[in-house]
Structures are given as structure tokens and as C-alpha cells.
Scaffold this motif. Structure first.
Motif, PDB file in Angstrom:
ATOM      1  N   SER A  84       2.269   3.339   2.663  1.00 26.47           N
ATOM      2  CA  SER A  84       1.927   4.338   3.672  1.00 26.47           C
ATOM      3  C   SER A  84       2.665   5.629   3.353  1.00 26.47           C
ATOM      4  CB  SER A  84       2.308   3.852   5.077  1.00 26.47           C
ATOM      5  OG  SER A  84       3.694   3.563   5.149  1.00 26.47           O
ATOM      6  N   GLN A  87       3.043   8.048   7.642  1.00 26.02           N
ATOM      7  CA  GLN A  87       2.175   7.436   8.652  1.00 26.02           C
ATOM      8  C   GLN A  87       2.982   6.418   9.463  1.00 26.02           C
ATOM      9  OE1 GLN A  87      -0.369   6.041   5.565  1.00 26.02           O
ATOM     10  NE2 GLN A  87      -2.090   7.353   6.168  1.00 26.02           N
ATOM     11  N   VAL A  89       3.298   2.969  11.353  1.00 27.61           N
ATOM     12  CA  VAL A  89       2.675   1.706  10.943  1.00 27.61           C
ATOM     13  C   VAL A  89       2.853   0.649  12.028  1.00 27.61           C
ATOM     14  CG1 VAL A  89       2.599  -0.099   9.184  1.00 27.61           C
ATOM     15  CG2 VAL A  89       3.209   2.249   8.525  1.00 27.61           C
ATOM     16  N   ASN A 117       5.232  -1.104   2.405  1.00 34.35           N
ATOM     17  CA  ASN A 117       5.439  -2.078   3.467  1.00 34.35           C
ATOM     18  C   ASN A 117       5.098  -3.483   2.954  1.00 34.35           C
ATOM     19  OD1 ASN A 117       5.619  -0.035   5.927  1.00 34.35           O
ATOM     20  ND2 ASN A 117       3.858   0.574   4.666  1.00 34.35           N
ATOM     21  N   LEU A 132      -2.611   2.529  11.175  1.00 41.56           N
ATOM     22  CA  LEU A 132      -1.861   3.646  10.595  1.00 41.56           C
ATOM     23  C   LEU A 132      -2.193   4.924  11.357  1.00 41.56           C
ATOM     24  CD1 LEU A 132      -2.389   2.963   6.769  1.00 41.56           C
ATOM     25  CD2 LEU A 132      -0.507   2.207   8.226  1.00 41.56           C
ATOM     26  N   SER A 134      -1.419   9.010  11.319  1.00 43.44           N
ATOM     27  CA  SER A 134      -0.864  10.133  10.574  1.00 43.44           C
ATOM     28  C   SER A 134       0.137  10.893  11.435  1.00 43.44           C
ATOM     29  CB  SER A 134      -1.987  11.065  10.125  1.00 43.44           C
ATOM     30  OG  SER A 134      -1.453  12.142   9.380  1.00 43.44           O
ATOM     31  N   PRO A 144      -4.620   3.553   2.077  1.00 43.83           N
ATOM     32  CA  PRO A 144      -3.815   2.549   1.366  1.00 43.83           C
ATOM     33  C   PRO A 144      -4.664   1.514   0.647  1.00 43.83           C
ATOM     34  CG  PRO A 144      -3.938   1.983   3.672  1.00 43.83           C
ATOM     35  CD  PRO A 144      -4.698   3.281   3.519  1.00 43.83           C
TER      36      PRO A 144
END
Length: 539
Positions: A84, A87, A89, A117, A132, A134, A144
Motif C-alpha cells: 500500500s 493508504q 488499510v 502488509n 484501502l 487514499s 495493489p
């Protein structure tokens, strides 16, 4: 022969480092783990949902665990991995939240950084949901790639992929610290060039930034938001030690341009830091400041090289700077391309280029710094030689004068004045060679008697003195007795020779050190008189 030995050692050292580096990359031990039987596969989500909230984009991905693990031998220790980029998560196993990366303190920014991650998926999970969000507006959403596999293999792959970048960063940091230490050691008033000190600082800062770009940074900074903050802050400040290094290294006389560029770099760093702390314009949004600083540094480097060529010709430092500038240019371009493509972690060319640049400058820096240290040692040697009597290796009269000027408190000290009887007679009748032997014999006797108690001086042809430290003044009488016994028992082979001694102690009413010495000298002449009277009686 010595140079050949050193060269041979250098070759063996380089080969050993390459051998050890290869072992680190390819591994020594073969591990077998049940999880090794689990394939690592990349899968695509079967469902993607996009939503906008105040121009902030959120995407939800649904991944079928059963489809991904249909042919696997085991179903325990399964993990999902994805990257990521700035972002927030959240990861759910079916409907249960199992992983979350969000911001806890916005004074350090609203991003959790660029992170890989790796999350273990509970056994029996059918669907993994990844959400996710932003962090920034008007920035392309990073898409991703999802990988399933054993947690062990996923983590192992991450760290193995970081070995090259991590090794480069560690080498940069170590070389930088070594240069800094060498410069601090050698800065003794003779080494005025501090360029390698600033280059060492630059190399350390660059190494820390490179380290933060690898997954190995998780070992020190598990919070990738912290890692991103450190990286951006270092990049904002990186131009300052670099400009100072170039200015010193190329010996640019007009410092106004370097000072102006440093002020610009610091001003842009202040803008970036203030913007990030207040949340008005965070590091990710102001990354163009870093690129402007880099461009200005490259322009300044080119100008400084041209200035150096016009004033000093095409010398070694110009050649080094030209080669280094070209390497930096290539590294900058590849880093910029990787940044645009959001693939900084894969920018091996740029990292290797930076490493070559640092190694090249470090080698020259080590050579010049070691030369400066040697020069300093030689200067200290000659400085000390001016205070040393060449024949006896005792301090001379100038050494005594320097000691007197350097010390203001003479409380408790004692002065032992010493004179050699009939040195002129020995020189006139037996030659100066015998006279020198007489002096060296007496110096050895004085050293054996008083050497451990203070400083020994040869003030003239036959004049000696010892400054006895206050902690040893109680032993002076016994040491004079020892000297007299040695003189009597092992008296120099020529008759009528001997050592006369006088001592005086610093008293509270003494205004100058010279008063103590005069009393000791007077006591010595009284001893000399007694020795001559005794000699006449024996004759």
C-alpha cells in the motif's frame, strides 16, 4: 615489501567482503519447513468496489481464499501480502477485522507511509476483504497486487528482496561514520579542509534514507509512517551537507553562492516541515521540494567544477567530481523515474549508483584524511622536537619555558638542579666524543633516579634539571641519595668527574617559578663546592 603486504591484504579483504556478501544474499543453510510446501500465488480480487468521500477515494477488494488455496497441502499459517502506498488499510477475514493500519497522531502526518502488509489469515476463512483509503486528494490511487502463501515464505521473500538495498544502506552509513570519526580525530589545527566531514554526514543521512526504503527498516521502525517521515525529512536536509562538501572539496573561494543555496535548501525544508506538521501540505504532496533541491545541487556541482577547472586546472578533485557528478545524475534520473512509476523499492540501478559514488569519494576521503593525520603527527613530532634535546632525549630549555607558560599553579612542586663536574676538562683533554659519553652516562643516572617522579631537562652543556611532581616531593631526599650512590660507585671512568645536585621547593611567598629554580641552582653550586673541597682533601 610493506606496500606489497598492504596491497595483498587489501585484495584479500575485498575478496572476503564479496564472499561474505554472496553468502548473505544466497544463504548458507538450507531450511525445510512444512510451510515450504505451500505455493505462493498471486490472485486477482473477484470484486472491487470504489467510493468517494470528499474527493478521498476508497476501494474495497474481495478475495476468495478457497480458490487461492485449492491445491495446497496445508491450510494453516496462510497469509496475504500486498503493498500500500499512502493508504489507510483495513483487512477482514470474512466479517472480522484482523488487521488495521491507521494514523494515531496527526502532528506527524496523516499517512502510514509506503508499506508492505503481511497478514496471517485465520484457518477456515473463505473471503478476505481489503479496504484501502487514499490519504491524499487528487493523487492517483495505487493499485495493489495480492499474493497468498505461507506467512514464513512471504516474510522471507520480503527480507530477501531487501538485502541489496539494505547492504548498500549499511555500507553507506558505516563509511560515513568512519569518515566523520577520522575527520574529528585529524582536526588538530592543521587539517583545515572539512569537506570529508560534511561528506561523511551526507553519506550517513543518505544511508539512513536508503535503509528506510527497504523492508529491513521494519526491524527498527515497525511503524512505516515513522519511516516515511524520517526519509522525507532527511531528503529535505540532504542538500545542506552536500553543498558544504562540494564547496570545501573544490575549494570554492566565492562562498556566497554556496551560502545562498544552503539558505534556499533550509527555507524549502522549513516549508516542507511546517506544511507537514500543520497538515496544510504534507511531505508526499511537497515532494517536488526535494526534486528542486536535487536539481539545484547538481547545477551548483557543475558550476563549482567549472570554477575549479578555471582556477586549478583539470586536477584529481575535478576528475573525481566529474565522475561522481555523472553517477549522481544517473542515480537521480533513475530515482525520479522510479518515483513517477511508484517503484522506488525496485530502483536497484539508482541505489548501486549512489553506493559507487559514496565508495569512490570515501576511498579518496580516507586517503586524504589519513595523509592529514600523518601530516599532523609529523607536525606534532617537529613541534615536540623543538622542545627535546637531541642527544639525551630530555626536554630542553625551550621545553622548560613552554611548561612554565602552560602552568600557573606551582604549589607543592620541587626543582632539582644538576650539574656535571669538569665537562669542559673532559672535552679539552679527551675529546668531545668522551664528553658526549659523559653526558649520556649522567643522563641515564638522572633518569634512573628521577624519571618516574617528573620531567627531566637538559638546559645546557652540563646543566640538567628535574621538575618533581608534588605527589613525589617526599621521595626526593632518598632519590638524591640513590643518585649519589650510583655516582660514587659507578662514577664515570675519568677522574675528577661527578654529579652535583641541589633542590628547592616552591613556597607560598614565591612570586615566580624562576625564584624556585634559582634557589635550587644555588644549592647545587654549594654541593659542587663541597665535592671539589673533598676532592682536594683526597689529593
Amino acid at each position: 615489501m610493506e606496500r606489497k603486504i598492504k596491497f595483498l591484504f587489501g585484495i584479500f579483504l575485498i575478496v572476503s567482503l564479496i564472499y561474505m556478501g554472496a553468502a548473505a544474499i544466497y544463504g548458507v543453510t538450507s531450511f525445510k519447513n512444512v510451510s515450504d510446501k505451500v505455493n505462493t500465488v498471486t490472485i486477482s480480487p473477484y470484486y472491487i468496489k470504489t467510493s468517494l468521500n470528499s474527493d478521498i477515494e476508497t476501494r474495497e477488494y474481495l478475495l476468495d481464499v478457497n480458490a487461492a488455496t485449492d491445491n495446497w497441502v496445508v491450510t494453516t499459517g496462510i497469509g496475504i501480502q500486498f503493498r500500500s502506498l499512502h493508504q489507510l488499510v483495513k483487512v477482514y477475514a470474512d466479517d472480522t477485522l484482523i488487521y488495521e493500519a491507521t494514523v494515531s497522531n496527526k502532528i506527524f502526518g496523516s499517512t502510514v507511509g509506503a508499506r508492505v502488509n503481511t497478514i496471517e489469515v485465520p484457518q477456515g476463512t473463505t473471503v478476505v476483504r481489503v479496504v484501502l483509503t487514499s490519504v491524499y486528494k487528487n493523487i492517483d490511487f495505487y493499485e495493489p497486487e495480492f499474493t497468498f502463501g505461507s506467512v514464513y515464505n512471504l516474510l522471507n521473500q520480503r527480507f530477501r528482496n531487501s538485502i541489496v538495498g539494505g547492504s548498500i544502506s549499511f555500507i553507506s552509513i558505516i563509511l560515513g561514520f568512519v569518515l566523520i570519526i577520522l575527520c574529528v580525530i585529524s582536526y588538530n589545527g592543521i587539517m583545515k579542509d572539512t569537506s570529508m566531514l560534511f561528506f561523511g554526514i551526507f553519506a550517513v543521512m543518505l544511508g539512513v534514507w536508503l535503509y528506510n526504503e527497504t523492508d529491513l527498516a521494519l526491524l527498527i521502525f515497525p511503524d512505516r509512517g515513522t519511516g516515511s517521515l524520517i526519509s522525507y525529512t532527511l531528503l529535505l536536509l540532504l542538500g545542506v551537507p552536500y553543498v558544504l562538501y562540494i564547496s570545501e572539496y573544490l575549494n570554492v573561494k566565492d562562498k556566497r553562492s554556496s551560502y545562498l543555496l544552503i539558505i534556499i535548501c533550509l527555507f524549502m525544508a522549513a516549508i516542507g516541515i511546517i506544511g507537514h506538521v500543520t497538515g496544510i501540505y504534507e511531505y508526499k504532496q511537497s515532494s517536488w521540494l526535494n526534486h528542486i533541491s536535487l536539481v539545484l545541487c547538481i547545477i551548483y556541482t557543475a558550476w563549482a567544477i567549472i570554477w575549479r577547472m578555471r582556477n586549478f586546472g583539470f586536477d584529481r578533485r575535478v576528475i573525481t567530481s566529474v565522475i561522481g557528478g555523472m553517477i549522481l545524475m544517473v542515480s537521480f534520473i533513475t530515482d525520479l523515474v522510479a518515483y513517477v512509476q511508484e517503484q522506488q523499492e525496485n530502483d536497484v540501478v539508482g541505489k548501486v549508483g549512489l553506493l559507487l559514488y559514496i565508495i569512490m569519494l570515501s576511498i579518496q576521503g580516507f586517503a586524504e584524511t589519513l595523509d592529514a593525520i600523518q601530516e599532523g603527527k609529523m607536525a606534532d613530532f617537529y613541534k615536540n622536537q623543538a622542545k627535546i634535546d637531541e642527544m639525551t632525549k630530555f626536554y630542553n630549555r625551550r621545553g622548560l619555558d613552554v611548561w612554565e607558560k602552560e602552568n600557573t599553579d606551582f604549589t607543592g612542586i620541587a626543582v632539582v638542579a644538576i650539574d656535571l663536574n669538569n665537562l669542559k676538562y673532559v672535552n679539552d683533554n679527551y675529546g668531545h666524543g668522551k664528553g658526549d659519553e659523559y653526558i649520556l652516562w649522567a643522563a641515564e643516572v638522572i633518569k634512573r633516579s628521577f624519571g618516574s617522579m617528573g620531567r627531566c631537562y637538559r638546559l645546557g652543556g652540563d646543566e640538567f634539571a628535574v621538575i618533581v611532581n608534588k605527589s613525589y616531593t617526599k621521595r626526593i631526599a632518598s632519590r638524591i641519595k640513590r643518585l649519589k650512590n650510583i655516582d660514587k660507585t659507578h662514577r664515570y671512568e675519568i677522574k675528577n668527574t661527578g654529579i652535583a645536585v641541589g633542590v628547592a621547593y616552591y613556597e607560598s611567598d614565591d612570586e615566580k617559578f624562576d625564584e624556585v629554580y634559582k634557589r635550587a641552582d644555588k644549592a647545587m653550586y654549594e654541593d659542587k663546592k663541597k665535592m671539589k673541597e673533598k676532592l682536594n682533601e683526597e689529593l
